[in-house]
Design a protein around this motif. Structure first.
Motif, short mmCIF file in Angstrom:
data_model
loop_
_atom_site.label_atom_id
_atom_site.label_comp_id
_atom_site.label_asym_id
_atom_site.label_seq_id
_atom_site.Cartn_x
_atom_site.Cartn_y
_atom_site.Cartn_z
N ARG A 1 31.87 64.50 -122.81
CA ARG A 1 32.29 63.86 -123.79
C ARG A 1 32.76 64.29 -125.44
N ASN A 2 31.50 64.91 -125.40
CA ASN A 2 31.89 65.98 -126.59
C ASN A 2 32.63 66.78 -127.07
N ALA A 3 33.51 67.50 -126.41
CA ALA A 3 33.87 68.52 -125.52
C ALA A 3 35.43 67.65 -125.66
N GLY A 4 35.38 66.45 -125.61
CA GLY A 4 36.89 65.47 -124.85
C GLY A 4 37.33 66.19 -123.98
N VAL A 5 36.93 66.50 -122.65
CA VAL A 5 37.24 67.23 -121.77
C VAL A 5 38.02 66.02 -120.61
N PRO A 6 38.27 65.69 -120.12
CA PRO A 6 38.63 64.25 -118.88
C PRO A 6 38.20 64.72 -117.89
N PHE A 7 36.58 63.13 -117.56
CA PHE A 7 35.99 63.65 -116.34
C PHE A 7 35.58 62.76 -116.06
N SER A 8 35.44 62.81 -114.75
CA SER A 8 34.16 61.66 -114.13
C SER A 8 33.31 61.65 -114.19
N ASP A 9 31.99 60.39 -114.28
CA ASP A 9 30.84 60.33 -114.75
C ASP A 9 29.86 60.13 -113.05
N PHE A 10 31.01 60.14 -112.06
CA PHE A 10 30.44 59.42 -111.49
C PHE A 10 30.69 60.35 -109.89
N GLY A 11 30.29 60.04 -108.61
CA GLY A 11 31.52 60.26 -107.44
C GLY A 11 30.24 60.70 -106.24
N VAL A 12 30.40 60.84 -105.31
CA VAL A 12 29.71 61.23 -104.16
C VAL A 12 30.68 63.27 -103.63
N TYR A 13 29.95 63.57 -102.82
CA TYR A 13 30.25 64.48 -103.18
C TYR A 13 30.13 64.87 -101.90
N GLY A 14 31.29 64.97 -100.57
CA GLY A 14 30.67 65.53 -99.17
C GLY A 14 30.39 66.70 -98.93
N ALA A 15 30.24 66.84 -98.91
CA ALA A 15 29.75 68.54 -98.51
C ALA A 15 29.57 69.40 -96.85
N THR A 16 31.05 69.89 -96.24
CA THR A 16 31.20 70.09 -95.17
C THR A 16 31.18 71.55 -94.77
N GLN A 17 31.31 72.18 -93.75
CA GLN A 17 30.87 73.26 -92.85
C GLN A 17 31.65 74.96 -93.97
N GLY A 18 33.13 74.21 -93.56
CA GLY A 18 34.31 75.63 -93.77
C GLY A 18 34.20 76.12 -93.16
N PRO A 19 34.04 77.55 -92.92
CA PRO A 19 35.59 77.62 -94.03
C PRO A 19 36.94 77.50 -93.99
N ARG A 20 37.28 76.69 -92.94
CA ARG A 20 38.65 76.00 -93.04
C ARG A 20 38.62 74.63 -93.83
N LEU A 21 39.64 74.46 -93.97
CA LEU A 21 39.64 73.04 -94.96
C LEU A 21 39.58 71.76 -93.81
N GLU A 22 39.80 70.50 -93.83
CA GLU A 22 39.18 69.79 -93.43
C GLU A 22 40.59 68.96 -93.07
N THR A 23 40.67 68.13 -91.96
CA THR A 23 41.61 67.30 -91.36
C THR A 23 42.50 66.49 -92.44
N ALA A 24 43.57 65.52 -92.35
CA ALA A 24 43.72 64.47 -92.82
C ALA A 24 42.66 62.90 -92.17
N ALA A 25 42.22 62.73 -90.70
CA ALA A 25 41.79 62.17 -90.53
C ALA A 25 39.88 62.56 -90.71
N GLU A 26 39.68 64.08 -90.89
CA GLU A 26 38.24 63.77 -91.44
C GLU A 26 38.16 63.78 -92.56
N ILE A 27 39.45 63.54 -93.79
CA ILE A 27 39.08 63.23 -95.57
C ILE A 27 39.55 61.69 -94.64
#
Length: 265
Positions: A152-178
Motif C-alpha cells: 500500500r505504501n508503495a502504491g503497487v497494485p496487488f491482491s491481499d488474498f489468494g489461495v495458492y495451488g502448488a503443482t508438481q511441475g516442471p510442465r505447466l498445467e492442462t486447461a482441465a487441471e486449472i
C-alpha cells in the motif's frame, strides 16, 4: 550501559535478480552445507538500511534446478542456521482469479498442495516421537500484514488474498487441471509454494509469500503460454516486488520469533 542486540536477518527466497534492490549493500556471499545436503545456491548477505538480509536463489545460480528437484529442506535449514527467523518466498505464479493477470502481485493467505514425492518434512527417520504441526494458516499473519502495508505504501497494485495451488511441475498445467483447481478454490498456481511453507513452519519461522503473476493459467485465454510472455510479465512486475520488499524488510526484521511447535496437534 546497555548493549544493543543485532537485528536478526530477514530471509528472501527467489531469483538472483532480487539481490539488486535499490538501496541494498551486499556485504558477503558464502557457500554452506546442511544436514540435508547442499542448498540451491550460496547465501548472499547484505543490508537494507540497518536491516540485515539473506538471499537464496531457489532455482540456483544460474537458474537450472527444476521445481520438483529443489532441495527445500537444505534451503530453509541454511537460512535458519544463518539466523533467519522471518522469510519471504517470492514466487512466480499463474493467474486463475479474474483480477490476477500478468504482472499483478498477490500476497496469498491460503494454499492447496497438489505436489507429490517431494521431501516435505524435517520430522522423519529415527524420531523419538511422531510430530504433527498445526498448518491451518500456512502463511504467517504478522508477516503478511507487513507486506500488505508495504504494498500500500508503495502504491503497487496487488491482491491481499489468494489461495495458492502448488503443482508438481516442471510442465505447466492442462486447461482441465486449472478448471479443477478453480473449482477447488485456487486463485493462483505455482510450483514452488510447497513444501517451502510447511518446512518454514516446522522450523518455527515466520513465512509469507509474495507472488508475481507471470501468465494467465492454462485455459484462461485462447493463447498458448510462451516464455516470451512470462519474461515480459517478470520485467514489468518485478519492480513492484522490489518496492514492496524495500518498504517491508525493516519491519519484518522487528517481528518476534515464534515456534509452531508450541501448538502441536
Amino acid at each position: 550501559m546497555t548493549m544493543s542486540v543485532p537485528a536478526a536477518p530477514v530471509g528472501i527466497i527467489g531469483g538472483t535478480g532480487l539481490a539488486s534492490l535499490g538501496t541494498l549493500e551486499i556485504t558477503g556471499e558464502r557457500s554452506v552445507t546442511t544436514r540435508w545436503g547442499e542448498p540451491s545456491s550460496s547465501l548472499v548477505e547484505g543490508r537494507l538500511g540497518s536491516q540485515p538480509v539473506v538471499f537464496i536463489a531457489r532455482h540456483g545460480n544460474p537458474h537450472r534446478i527444476p521445481p520438483h528437484q529443489v532441495n527445500y529442506r537444505a534451503n530453509l535449514q541454511a537460512l535458519y542456521d544463518a539466523g533467519v527467523r522471518v522469510v519471504v518466498g517470492v514466487n512466480a505464479v499463474g493467474g486463475i482469479h479474474a483480477d490476477m493477470g500478468p504482472a499483478h502481485i498477490v500476497i496469498p493467505d491460503q494454499l492447496i498442495d497438489y505436489t507429490w514425492g517431494r521431501a516435505s518434512t524435517f520430522f522423519e527417520d529415527e524420531l523419538e516421537e511422531v510430530t504433527h504441526i498445526d498448518f491451518t494458516w500456512p502463511y504467517d499473519s504478522s508477516a503478511r500484514d507487513v507486506l500488505i502495508s508495504g504494498a500500500r505504501n508503495a502504491g503497487v497494485p496487488f491482491s491481499d488474498f489468494g489461495v495458492y495451488g502448488a503443482t508438481q511441475g516442471p510442465r505447466l498445467e492442462t486447461a482441465a487441471e486449472i478448471a479443477r483447481m478453480e473449482r477447488d478454490g485456487c486463485d493462483i498456481v505455482g510450483m514452488t509454494g510447497m513444501p517451502e511453507a510447511v518446512l518454514a513452519a516446522e522450523l518455527g519461522m515466520r513465512y509469507a509469500s509474495l507472488g508475481l503473476v507471470v501468465n494467465w493459467a492454462a485455459g484462461k485465454t485462447e493463447r498458448v503460454i510462451t516464455m516470451a510472455e512470462i519474461e515480459a510479465a517478470i520485467a514489468e512486475g518485478m519492480s513492484g516486488v522490489k518496492q514492496i520488499l524495500e518498504r517491508s524488510v525493516a519491519e519484518l526484521g522487528q517481528l518476534t520469533p515464534w515456534s509452531n511447535l508450541d501448538v502441536l496437534v
